[in-house]
Design a protein around this motif. Structure first.
Motif, PDB file in Angstrom:
ATOM      1  N   ILE A   1      -4.630   6.737  -1.921  1.00 28.33           N
ATOM      2  CA  ILE A   1      -4.274   5.415  -1.336  1.00 28.33           C
ATOM      3  C   ILE A   1      -4.264   4.516  -2.478  1.00 28.33           C
ATOM      4  O   ILE A   1      -5.182   4.213  -3.270  1.00 28.33           O
ATOM      5  CB  ILE A   1      -5.324   5.030  -0.474  1.00 28.33           C
ATOM      6  CG1 ILE A   1      -5.457   6.069   0.768  1.00 28.33           C
ATOM      7  CG2 ILE A   1      -4.908   3.575   0.251  1.00 28.33           C
ATOM      8  CD1 ILE A   1      -6.614   5.465   1.862  1.00 28.33           C
ATOM      9  N   HIS A   2      -2.878   3.704  -2.633  1.00 27.92           N
ATOM     10  CA  HIS A   2      -2.908   2.594  -3.697  1.00 27.92           C
ATOM     11  C   HIS A   2      -2.449   1.412  -3.211  1.00 27.92           C
ATOM     12  O   HIS A   2      -1.612   1.387  -2.521  1.00 27.92           O
ATOM     13  CB  HIS A   2      -1.982   3.374  -4.986  1.00 27.92           C
ATOM     14  CG  HIS A   2      -1.770   2.288  -5.984  1.00 27.92           C
ATOM     15  ND1 HIS A   2      -2.418   2.148  -6.937  1.00 27.92           N
ATOM     16  CD2 HIS A   2      -0.983   0.985  -6.342  1.00 27.92           C
ATOM     17  CE1 HIS A   2      -2.119   0.981  -7.869  1.00 27.92           C
ATOM     18  NE2 HIS A   2      -1.280   0.451  -7.076  1.00 27.92           N
ATOM     19  N   THR A   3      -3.447   0.327  -3.307  1.00 30.61           N
ATOM     20  CA  THR A   3      -2.921  -0.907  -2.858  1.00 30.61           C
ATOM     21  C   THR A   3      -2.855  -1.839  -3.995  1.00 30.61           C
ATOM     22  O   THR A   3      -3.239  -1.724  -4.876  1.00 30.61           O
ATOM     23  CB  THR A   3      -4.026  -1.330  -2.108  1.00 30.61           C
ATOM     24  OG1 THR A   3      -5.262  -1.338  -2.307  1.00 30.61           O
ATOM     25  CG2 THR A   3      -4.331  -0.153  -0.724  1.00 30.61           C
TER      26      THR A   3
ATOM     27  N   THR B   1      -7.084   1.998  -6.305  1.00 26.89           N
ATOM     28  CA  THR B   1      -6.364   3.122  -6.146  1.00 26.89           C
ATOM     29  C   THR B   1      -7.894   4.302  -5.911  1.00 26.89           C
ATOM     30  O   THR B   1      -8.808   4.261  -6.350  1.00 26.89           O
ATOM     31  CB  THR B   1      -6.007   4.124  -7.352  1.00 26.89           C
ATOM     32  OG1 THR B   1      -4.674   3.316  -7.821  1.00 26.89           O
ATOM     33  CG2 THR B   1      -5.447   5.353  -7.014  1.00 26.89           C
ATOM     34  N   ASP B   2      -7.575   5.056  -4.677  1.00 20.26           N
ATOM     35  CA  ASP B   2      -8.660   5.909  -4.187  1.00 20.26           C
ATOM     36  C   ASP B   2      -8.017   7.280  -3.841  1.00 20.26           C
ATOM     37  O   ASP B   2      -6.940   7.344  -3.373  1.00 20.26           O
ATOM     38  CB  ASP B   2      -8.909   5.479  -2.750  1.00 20.26           C
ATOM     39  CG  ASP B   2      -9.783   4.074  -2.738  1.00 20.26           C
ATOM     40  OD1 ASP B   2     -10.116   3.625  -3.788  1.00 20.26           O
ATOM     41  OD2 ASP B   2     -10.283   3.414  -1.402  1.00 20.26           O
ATOM     42  N   VAL B   3      -8.717   8.226  -4.483  1.00 19.71           N
ATOM     43  CA  VAL B   3      -8.206   9.562  -4.452  1.00 19.71           C
ATOM     44  C   VAL B   3      -9.102  10.457  -3.829  1.00 19.71           C
ATOM     45  O   VAL B   3     -10.307  10.487  -4.144  1.00 19.71           O
ATOM     46  CB  VAL B   3      -7.962   9.969  -5.905  1.00 19.71           C
ATOM     47  CG1 VAL B   3      -7.317  11.503  -5.952  1.00 19.71           C
ATOM     48  CG2 VAL B   3      -6.916   9.312  -6.681  1.00 19.71           C
ATOM     49  N   ARG B   4      -8.659  11.374  -3.097  1.00 17.73           N
ATOM     50  CA  ARG B   4      -9.647  12.406  -2.543  1.00 17.73           C
ATOM     51  C   ARG B   4      -9.229  13.800  -2.568  1.00 17.73           C
ATOM     52  O   ARG B   4      -7.791  13.937  -2.347  1.00 17.73           O
ATOM     53  CB  ARG B   4      -9.744  11.849  -0.852  1.00 17.73           C
ATOM     54  CG  ARG B   4     -10.734  13.017  -0.219  1.00 17.73           C
ATOM     55  CD  ARG B   4     -10.917  12.422   1.191  1.00 17.73           C
ATOM     56  NE  ARG B   4     -11.983  13.162   1.879  1.00 17.73           N
ATOM     57  CZ  ARG B   4     -11.699  14.240   2.849  1.00 17.73           C
ATOM     58  NH1 ARG B   4     -10.189  14.602   2.854  1.00 17.73           N
ATOM     59  NH2 ARG B   4     -12.803  14.859   3.566  1.00 17.73           N
ATOM     60  N   PHE B   5     -10.070  14.818  -2.853  1.00 12.94           N
ATOM     61  CA  PHE B   5      -9.557  16.253  -2.889  1.00 12.94           C
ATOM     62  C   PHE B   5     -10.527  16.879  -2.209  1.00 12.94           C
ATOM     63  O   PHE B   5     -11.662  16.723  -2.109  1.00 12.94           O
ATOM     64  CB  PHE B   5      -9.713  16.762  -4.481  1.00 12.94           C
ATOM     65  CG  PHE B   5      -8.689  16.184  -5.367  1.00 12.94           C
ATOM     66  CD1 PHE B   5      -7.497  16.395  -5.552  1.00 12.94           C
ATOM     67  CD2 PHE B   5      -9.261  15.057  -6.268  1.00 12.94           C
ATOM     68  CE1 PHE B   5      -6.395  15.800  -6.409  1.00 12.94           C
ATOM     69  CE2 PHE B   5      -8.369  14.428  -7.134  1.00 12.94           C
ATOM     70  CZ  PHE B   5      -6.986  14.865  -7.108  1.00 12.94           C
ATOM     71  N   ALA B   6     -10.021  17.836  -1.187  1.00 18.69           N
ATOM     72  CA  ALA B   6     -10.803  18.516  -0.323  1.00 18.69           C
ATOM     73  C   ALA B   6     -10.415  20.019   0.053  1.00 18.69           C
ATOM     74  O   ALA B   6      -9.231  20.425  -0.342  1.00 18.69           O
ATOM     75  CB  ALA B   6     -10.685  17.565   1.175  1.00 18.69           C
TER      76      ALA B   6
ATOM     77  N   ALA C   1       0.827  -1.222   0.188  1.00 20.70           N
ATOM     78  CA  ALA C   1       0.110   0.009  -0.048  1.00 20.70           C
ATOM     79  C   ALA C   1       0.788   1.204   0.112  1.00 20.70           C
ATOM     80  O   ALA C   1       1.781   1.356   0.839  1.00 20.70           O
ATOM     81  CB  ALA C   1      -1.098  -0.079   1.171  1.00 20.70           C
ATOM     82  N   LEU C   2       0.564   2.383  -0.723  1.00 18.97           N
ATOM     83  CA  LEU C   2       1.080   3.312  -0.876  1.00 18.97           C
ATOM     84  C   LEU C   2       0.201   4.533  -0.740  1.00 18.97           C
ATOM     85  O   LEU C   2      -1.011   4.475  -1.111  1.00 18.97           O
ATOM     86  CB  LEU C   2       1.963   3.705  -2.252  1.00 18.97           C
ATOM     87  CG  LEU C   2       2.395   5.006  -2.440  1.00 18.97           C
ATOM     88  CD1 LEU C   2       3.638   5.453  -1.626  1.00 18.97           C
ATOM     89  CD2 LEU C   2       2.659   5.404  -3.803  1.00 18.97           C
ATOM     90  N   PHE C   3       0.308   5.259   0.620  1.00 15.89           N
ATOM     91  CA  PHE C   3      -0.604   6.343   0.842  1.00 15.89           C
ATOM     92  C   PHE C   3      -0.003   7.500   1.212  1.00 15.89           C
ATOM     93  O   PHE C   3       1.239   7.615   1.760  1.00 15.89           O
ATOM     94  CB  PHE C   3      -1.436   5.719   2.098  1.00 15.89           C
ATOM     95  CG  PHE C   3      -0.600   5.578   3.334  1.00 15.89           C
ATOM     96  CD1 PHE C   3      -0.212   6.223   4.281  1.00 15.89           C
ATOM     97  CD2 PHE C   3      -0.094   4.089   3.332  1.00 15.89           C
ATOM     98  CE1 PHE C   3       0.329   5.705   5.524  1.00 15.89           C
ATOM     99  CE2 PHE C   3       0.691   3.600   4.264  1.00 15.89           C
ATOM    100  CZ  PHE C   3       0.948   4.508   5.190  1.00 15.89           C
TER     101      PHE C   3
END
Length: 678
Positions: A605-607, A629-634, A589-591
């Protein structure tokens, strides 16, 4: 345990909480039931704090375990997440303990051990999640066989005065949560409630609507005493069934869960603390339907042949099978825990507890009577600072249930501080996992409504099961380089499990157990397996600030096993020992999370999970290796006195993949979030 060793003494709760967040090293609460810096814990721990939880964009608790090396996370359906550590799992993982504010959320009543959807806590109310990687039965008993996930919620006084959060997105995502804090003199009260709903995964009947409510009251009733009261309830409406399988018709299942907990804590001095915890918990499920027997037979057969088959068994063309999986569980648990400094160089925590579970499910246990399980436990843990560099830990838990003899799970560990920021760890432990009521006493039979003829024998009782036995040895290194804000966590281990309990799907039926659809076969659990897992886990984290980090986890696992073997009848099915395929050889996992000017932040988060099998999938095919891969912009901003955050989360970016069954692909999903706090 809310006491921390500082300068040879135990810090009071307020100081301990402050050191938890601002000390040089993170503090863990649950590794040995003693609050201790991470480099003094008797094993490897991963901490997911509040900032990481928010940055992940997770809607469900189970998703957060993707950040922990060695864990496997999958979705049997949109409302049934599966989590396991080091494999050895099927579609009902039951070898890991989850605790919420000192309350066991382990519920191995019928099939699975962790019902994530029945936990009432709002993800926004979580302060941190501590994951003890490896067996911790020495501290928490049989249910902590392969690890412990300890969820710690925020004190009520640490909650915003008001909070509203909403998610809106693909696949019918419609989430709304709210929380309110009330200051009541020497007490603080938090009330949280919300609804989570979505349409689940594509091509599956798994819509869900989950309503949750949770309450926490913290009351300082005397200068040296504190009372915590927790209560919560969950009401779920879950779509079940399979579109193209008449034996599993589309329907709605209802689940209810509620609990109440009270914990009294007495701090007699800076050197001693006593606490007593009691909780009562009830769960109920409703899942009833009726099967027309002719529709469960081979659809390729002509209707006349089907009628002839039924007639041969003395059944009419309209023969049907009523199915009712209604169940009820009542749990009462009380525990005393006492921590005391014996000398300037040693601390002791000890205690005892008793639990009673009352289970009722005629369909699963083939009786209208309650199944009663009573378990008593005695635990102790001694921490001894044997020198300026050595810290030794001795611990054990002894448990006895009304269905078996006493089992003791001991552990010895030694930590050697190479430098103030580098520590070597060694531990050896023994653990037992007592068979669950479902494994030992499950008796699932399906009979025709009028004739009472046995149609299918799904599970027969497994009398005489022995507990699974685990012997674990590990060597670890924890390096904390404060000037570079880098943490290195390396764990090398060997875990040997004997008397592994596996389901023998080809077991012969007992006398009188021959059925129409299963013949003379009735599955049964047996101590048929052995497994030896060896491997290494590495975690690297660079965190220059509380809201900025880059991390990498990697796990390499190898398993040798003996046990149930797949069939050779179908070339697409597994024909090797099933347990050997439940552990991916590699996972990673790379986060990362980074903040920018004007309140902007981005997370990724890439697993990667190597090929594995949950060895209860419909065709037992191995799930190929996959990436996610999960991506979040806030963006954080202010609306007058209100703090606000708007975010866009994209889950499973890229092509779809399968994490539970190769037949079951999971596609991309995105949703918008808005959070307001006052």
């Amino acid at each position: 345990m809310l006491c921390l060793a500082i300068g040879g003494k135990l810090a009071p709760p307020s100081q301990a909480a402050e050191d938890t967040f601002f000390g040089d090293l993170p503090v863990v609460l649950s590794a040995s039931r003693l609050m201790q810096p991470q480099d003094e814990a008797p094993g490897a721990t991963t901490i997911i704090d509040r900032a990481m939880i928010r940055a992940s964009g997770a809607r469900d608790l189970a998703e957060l375990l993707r950040l922990v090396p060695g864990f496997q996370v999958a979705s049997r359906s949109g409302h049934t997440p599966l989590t396991t550590y080091h494999g050895l799992s099927d579609d009902a993982p039951r070898r890991m303990l989850v605790r919420v504010d000192g309350r066991s959320a382990y519920s191995p009543y019928f099939v699975s051990g962790i019902e994530w959807g029945k936990i009432s806590v709002d993800i926004e109310d979580i302060d941190r999640i501590e994951v003890f990687r490896g067996s911790n039965a020495a501290a928490y008993g049989t249910n902590a066989f392969l690890g412990v996930v300890n969820i710690v919620t925020r004190p009520a006084a640490d909650t915003p005065r008001a909070r509203v959060t909403s998610n809106l997105g693909d696949d019918g995502i419609r989430d709304t949560r709210a929380a309110l804090r009330l200051d009541l003199g020497s007490a603080a009260l938090r009330l949280s409630a919300g609804r989570q709903q979505d349409e689940g995964q594509p091509d599956l009947a798994d819509n869900r609507r989950v309503d949750r409510a949770d309450m926490r009251l913290d009351w300082r009733n005397a200068p040296d005493q504190q009372i915590e009261i927790h209560a919560g309830l969950v009401n779920s409406k879950l779509e079940m069934g399979t579109f193209d399988d008449p034996s599993d018709p589309l329907r709605n299942r209802g689940d209810d869960a509620a609990f109440g907990q009270i914990r009294w804590r007495l701090t007699r001095s800076a050197e001693e603390e006593l606490q007593v915890t009691y909780f009562h918990q009830e769960e109920r499920s409703r899942d009833a339907y009726r099967l027309l027997l002719r529709e469960t037979l081979d659809p390729r057969l002509p209707p006349a042949v089907i009628d002839a088959v039924l007639a041969g068994y003395g059944l009419t063309p309209d023969a049907n099978v009523p199915v009712d999986f209604a169940n009820r569980v009542i749990r009462d648990d009380i525990e005393l825990e006492h921590v005391q400094r014996l000398r300037h160089d040693s601390r002791l925590v000890w205690g005892a507890g008793h639990r009673e579970d009352r289970l009722w499910s005629p369909a699963i246990f083939n009786t209208d009577d309650d199944i009663v399980n009573r378990t008593s436990r005695l635990f102790g843990h001694l921490e001894w600072r044997a020198g300026s560099r050595w810290l030794l830990n001795f611990g054990a838990t002894a448990e006895k249930s009304n269905s078996g003899k006493m089992h003791t799970s001991p552990r010895f560990s030694a930590n050697y501080h190479l430098t103030p920021g580098q520590t070597l760890k060694f531990s050896v432990s023994r653990a037992y996992r007592i068979p669950t009521p479902f494994e030992a006493r499950g008796d699932v039979q399906f009979r025709e409504a009028i004739s009472g003829r046995l149609i299918r024998y799904t599970l027969q009782p497994s009398n005489g099961l022995d507990p699974e036995r685990l012997t674990a040895t590990e060597l670890g290194y924890l390096g904390n380089f404060l000037n570079k804000r880098v943490t290195v966590d390396l764990r090398v281990f060997e875990e040997r499990i004997d008397d592994l309990i596996e389901r023998d799907k080809d077991a012969p039926a007992p006398a009188g157990g021959t059925s129409l659809l299963s013949g003379n076969v009735a599955p049964q659990y047996r101590n048929t397996g052995e497994a030896q897992i060896r491997g290494a886990e590495l975690s690297l984290v660079y965190r220059p600030a509380l809201n900025r980090w880059i991390g990498l986890n990697y796990a390499n696992l190898d398993i040798n096993a003996k046990g149930v073997t797949g069939t050779l009848a179908d070339p697409l099915q597994i024909h090797e020992v099933l347990a050997t395929t439940t552990v991916p050889t590699e996972s990673a996992a790379l986060f990362a999370h980074w903040t920018f000017g004007e309140g902007w932040s981005a997370s990724v988060i890439h697993t990667f999970t190597g090929s594995m099998n949950w060895y209860a999938t419909r065709t037992r095919l191995i799930v190929p290796a996959y990436h996610r891969t999960d991506v979040r912009f806030a963006r954080r901003f202010a609306l007058g006195r209100t703090r606000a955050e708007a975010a866009l989360t994209l889950q499973n970016a890229g092509s779809g993949n399968a994490d539970f069954s190769p037949e079951q692909a999971i596609g991309r999903r995105s949703f918008l979030s808005l959070s307001l706090e006052l």
